[in-house]
Write a protein that holds these residues in place. Structure first.
Motif, PDB file in Angstrom:
ATOM      1  N   LYS A 183      29.533  84.079  52.622  1.00  0.00           N
ATOM      2  CA  LYS A 183      30.452  84.128  53.758  1.00  0.00           C
ATOM      3  C   LYS A 183      31.765  84.833  53.404  1.00  0.00           C
ATOM      4  N   GLY A 184      31.957  85.147  52.133  1.00  0.00           N
ATOM      5  CA  GLY A 184      33.170  85.838  51.704  1.00  0.00           C
ATOM      6  C   GLY A 184      34.388  84.940  51.614  1.00  0.00           C
ATOM      7  N   LEU A 185      34.174  83.634  51.400  1.00  0.00           N
ATOM      8  CA  LEU A 185      35.287  82.682  51.362  1.00  0.00           C
ATOM      9  C   LEU A 185      35.805  82.416  49.949  1.00  0.00           C
ATOM     10  N   VAL A 186      35.037  82.844  48.951  1.00  0.00           N
ATOM     11  CA  VAL A 186      35.438  82.650  47.559  1.00  0.00           C
ATOM     12  C   VAL A 186      35.219  83.950  46.777  1.00  0.00           C
ATOM     13  N   ASP A 187      35.961  84.098  45.721  1.00  0.00           N
ATOM     14  CA  ASP A 187      35.748  85.179  44.771  1.00  0.00           C
ATOM     15  C   ASP A 187      35.060  84.586  43.552  1.00  0.00           C
ATOM     16  N   LYS A 229      29.811  81.315  36.246  1.00  0.00           N
ATOM     17  CA  LYS A 229      30.442  81.861  37.445  1.00  0.00           C
ATOM     18  C   LYS A 229      31.612  80.940  37.793  1.00  0.00           C
ATOM     19  N   VAL A 230      32.801  81.500  37.790  1.00  0.00           N
ATOM     20  CA  VAL A 230      33.993  80.733  38.147  1.00  0.00           C
ATOM     21  C   VAL A 230      34.399  81.144  39.568  1.00  0.00           C
ATOM     22  N   TYR A 231      34.503  80.158  40.436  1.00  0.00           N
ATOM     23  CA  TYR A 231      34.807  80.384  41.851  1.00  0.00           C
ATOM     24  C   TYR A 231      36.286  80.128  42.112  1.00  0.00           C
ATOM     25  N   SER A 232      36.883  81.013  42.908  1.00  0.00           N
ATOM     26  CA  SER A 232      38.267  80.810  43.316  1.00  0.00           C
ATOM     27  C   SER A 232      38.399  81.101  44.803  1.00  0.00           C
ATOM     28  N   LEU A 233      39.329  80.440  45.413  1.00  0.00           N
ATOM     29  CA  LEU A 233      39.575  80.592  46.839  1.00  0.00           C
ATOM     30  C   LEU A 233      40.258  81.932  47.080  1.00  0.00           C
ATOM     31  N   ASN A 234      39.768  82.705  48.046  1.00  0.00           N
ATOM     32  CA  ASN A 234      40.427  83.964  48.392  1.00  0.00           C
ATOM     33  C   ASN A 234      41.169  83.797  49.720  1.00  0.00           C
TER      34      ASN A 234
END
Length: 103
Positions: free
Chosen positions: A51-55, A68-73
């Motif tokens: 959905k393109g909500l995280v990088d 894989k480290v997820y961050s809020l964009n």
């Protein structure tokens, strides 16, 4: 009900700091969501990424392949803001129902 709110909960955790899947699961458990399993979190992270909500960044791991480290964009932050607005609305209405108000 939890299924509908888990996206927002995970985005809120990522707003605090970036994390990888297992770390997110551990944070959820620390917050009292003990019944949530890793598989659920990993599937949710894939959806959030699609959905393109995280990088996502790959970070070296002490053991095995990179994590894989997820961050809020920016888009995820806007989605989280919508989540909190909706959540506040629901909480207010539920409190009215509990108190017997019928407005």
């Amino acid at each position: 009900m939890l299924k509908g709110t888990l996206d927002g909960i995970v985005l809120a955790l990522l707003a605090e700091s970036p994390a990888y899947g297992y770390e997110i699961t551990a944070r959820l458990r620390d917050q009292g969501f003990a019944e949530i399993v890793e598989g659920t979190v990993y599937a949710l992270l894939v959806r959030l990424e699609q959905k393109g909500l995280v990088d996502v960044e790959k970070a070296p791991s002490e053991k095995g392949p990179p994590r894989k480290v997820y961050s809020l964009n920016t888009r995820g932050s806007a989605h989280l803001e919508e989540f909190w607005t909706t959540w506040s609305f629901l909480v207010e209405r539920l409190e009215r129902l509990r108190e017997g108000e019928t407005r």
